[in-house]
Each structure stands twice: as structure tokens, then as C-alpha cells.
Enzyme design. Structure first.
Site, PDB file in Angstrom:
ATOM      1  N   LEU A  95      63.344  43.524  71.385  1.00 19.95           N
ATOM      2  CA  LEU A  95      64.310  42.673  71.789  1.00 19.95           C
ATOM      3  C   LEU A  95      65.773  42.896  71.899  1.00 19.95           C
ATOM      4  CD1 LEU A  95      62.473  39.328  70.237  1.00 19.95           C
ATOM      5  CD2 LEU A  95      62.496  39.989  72.666  1.00 19.95           C
ATOM      6  N   HIS A 112      58.328  43.678  83.946  1.00 22.79           N
ATOM      7  CA  HIS A 112      57.225  43.259  83.110  1.00 22.79           C
ATOM      8  C   HIS A 112      55.956  43.315  83.854  1.00 22.79           C
ATOM      9  CE1 HIS A 112      55.215  41.474  79.721  1.00 22.79           C
ATOM     10  NE2 HIS A 112      54.667  40.730  80.421  1.00 22.79           N
TER      11      HIS A 112
HETATM   12  C1  GRF Z   1      55.844  49.286  82.618  1.00 24.29           C
HETATM   13  O1  GRF Z   1      54.635  48.965  82.769  1.00 24.29           O
HETATM   14  C2  GRF Z   1      56.844  47.849  82.362  1.00 24.29           C
HETATM   15  O2  GRF Z   1      56.402  46.960  83.249  1.00 24.29           O
HETATM   16  C3  GRF Z   1      56.679  47.810  80.861  1.00 24.29           C
HETATM   17  O3  GRF Z   1      56.519  48.749  80.141  1.00 24.29           O
HETATM   18  C4  GRF Z   1      56.154  49.809  81.252  1.00 24.29           C
HETATM   19  C5  GRF Z   1      56.931  51.218  81.083  1.00 24.29           C
HETATM   20  O4  GRF Z   1      56.206  52.214  81.640  1.00 24.29           O
HETATM   21  N1  GRF Z   1      57.661  46.970  80.408  1.00 24.29           N
HETATM   22  P1  GRF Z   1      56.896  53.540  81.905  1.00 24.29           P
HETATM   23  O5  GRF Z   1      57.381  54.025  80.460  1.00 24.29           O
HETATM   24  O6  GRF Z   1      58.171  53.329  82.854  1.00 24.29           O
HETATM   25  O7  GRF Z   1      55.886  54.449  82.538  1.00 24.29           O
END
Ligand code: GRF
EC number: 2.1.2.2
Length: 196
Positions: A95, A112
């Protein structure tokens, strides 16, 4: 002479979204410059990826700081030194506290892997499968002090097929993320990218 919008990527893990944003910049689809990686996990794969691309990074271990405010003060100093204008969270598993939020109001965004407000927090893909939804997706939102609660900027749906595994759904969601994040950033920074 035009100046590109200066962004920092915050990540804790693999960094596939970092790579997708970088690819969009190289392809000329995103008028921004990634000037800094901020990472709270020294062994994360994203750190090696940034190094390979000769991207400056601020990698820290939160355990070596007394509290969140202390490491966020260091982060703010780095962001200022690199004249960062936008903060792009891409798998940053923490956070954001008031120290950073106050300095970058409506300038911090997150991606997300669900259609918020459904399934916030950890393992959104697993949560969606457990709930038996027929549609999940991706959300990009402004960051506030809550867990995935900030104002929604963009969303894209991903259908959940019967019998789909978590890995399969994750792959489909990431494919959408890798397109939606660069294009959304471009929309957000558009007024800045045409400044002279
Ligand atoms: C993604 O799926 C995003 O939605 C979430 O964390 C993941 C990060 O993946 N917040 P990466 O490290 O960019 O492959």
C-alpha cells in the site's frame, strides 16, 4: 523541442508489465520515458530486467527501515532527483502511504487483475475462479490509501471459460494487461506529450 513524460515503474515481481510498457515506448505507441524502477524486493526478476535495459533503479529492503514513512521519504528523494511525473505501479505489492500520495496526487496508477471492485487484494485471479464468475478482467485505477479502492480509469473484460485453470486465466488476463496499460497511460499523459 518536445519533452517526454517521465514515469517511474514500481514493481516487486516478474516485471512483464514493465516490459510491455517499455515495448510500447520503443514502438512509438507511448510518448513517455521510463526513468526509474522502484523495487522493494532485491531478488525480484524485474531488477535484472531493468539492469539489462540500463534503467536506473532504486531497490530497497523495507526490513532495513523503521517504517513505511522512512522508506517512502527515500523514494520521494529519488523520484524528485529523476524528475518523475507519473508513478506506474506494476505488481508493487505494498500500500502507498501519505508521504508518497501527498507528493503525487492523482499521479499514481495501478493495474489489478480483476474487474474492481470485485476481488481486490491478493490472488484476484484465484478469487475470481473460486467465486465461479463467467467474466473477470483487468482494471486500471488511481491509487489512494486503500487496497485497490481508487477511482477507476479503465477496465477490460476477460471471459472465464468452464474448466479454465488459474494459469490459463492468468495468461489471458496478462495478455490484456500488456495492451491496456500502455494505451491507458498514453491517454492519461496525452496533454503532456504534446507540450512544446
Ligand atoms: C499483474 O498481474 C498486475 O495486475 C498485478 O501484479 C501483476 C504483476 O505482474 N498488480 P508483472 O510483474 O508485471 O508480470
Amino acid at each position: 523541442m518536445s519533452a517526454k513524460t517521465r514515469i517511474a515503474i514500481f514493481a516487486s515481481g516478474t516485471g512483464s508489465n514493465y516490459e510491455a510498457i517499455d515495448r510500447a515506448i520503443q514502438a512509438g505507441d507511448l510518448d513517455a520515458e521510463i526513468v526509474l524502477l522502484v523495487c522493494d524486493s532485491p531478488g525480484a526478476k524485474v531488477v535484472a530486467k531493468a539492469k539489462k535495459n540500463q534503467l536506473a533503479s532504486f531497490v530497497f529492503d523495507p526490513k532495513t527501515y523503521p517504517n513505511k514513512q522512512a522508506f517512502e521519504i527515500d523514494i520521494v528523494h529519488k523520484l524528485k532527483a529523476y524528475q518523475v511525473e507519473w508513478i506506474v505501479l506494476a505488481g508493487y505489492m505494498r500500500l502507498i502511504g501519505p508521504t508518497l500520495l501527498n507528493q503525487y496526487q492523482r499521479r499514481i496508477i495501478n493495474i489489478h487483475p480483476s474487474l474492481l471492485p470485485a476481488f481486490p487484494g491478493l490472488d484476484a485471479v484465484g478469487q475470481a475462479l473460486d467465486a465461479g464468475v463467467k467474466v473477470s478482467g483487468v482494471t486500471i485505477h488511481y491509487v489512494d490509501s486503500g487496497m485497490d479502492t481508487g477511482e477507476i480509469i479503465a477496465q477490460e473484460a476477460v471471459p472465464v471459460k468452464p474448466g479454465m485453470t488459474k494459469a490459463e486465466l492468468q495468461t489471458l488476463i496478462q495478455k490484456v494487461e500488456h495492451k491496456l496499460y500502455p494505451s491507458t497511460i498514453q491517454q492519461l499523459i496525452l496533454p503532456e506529450s504534446i507540450r512544446l
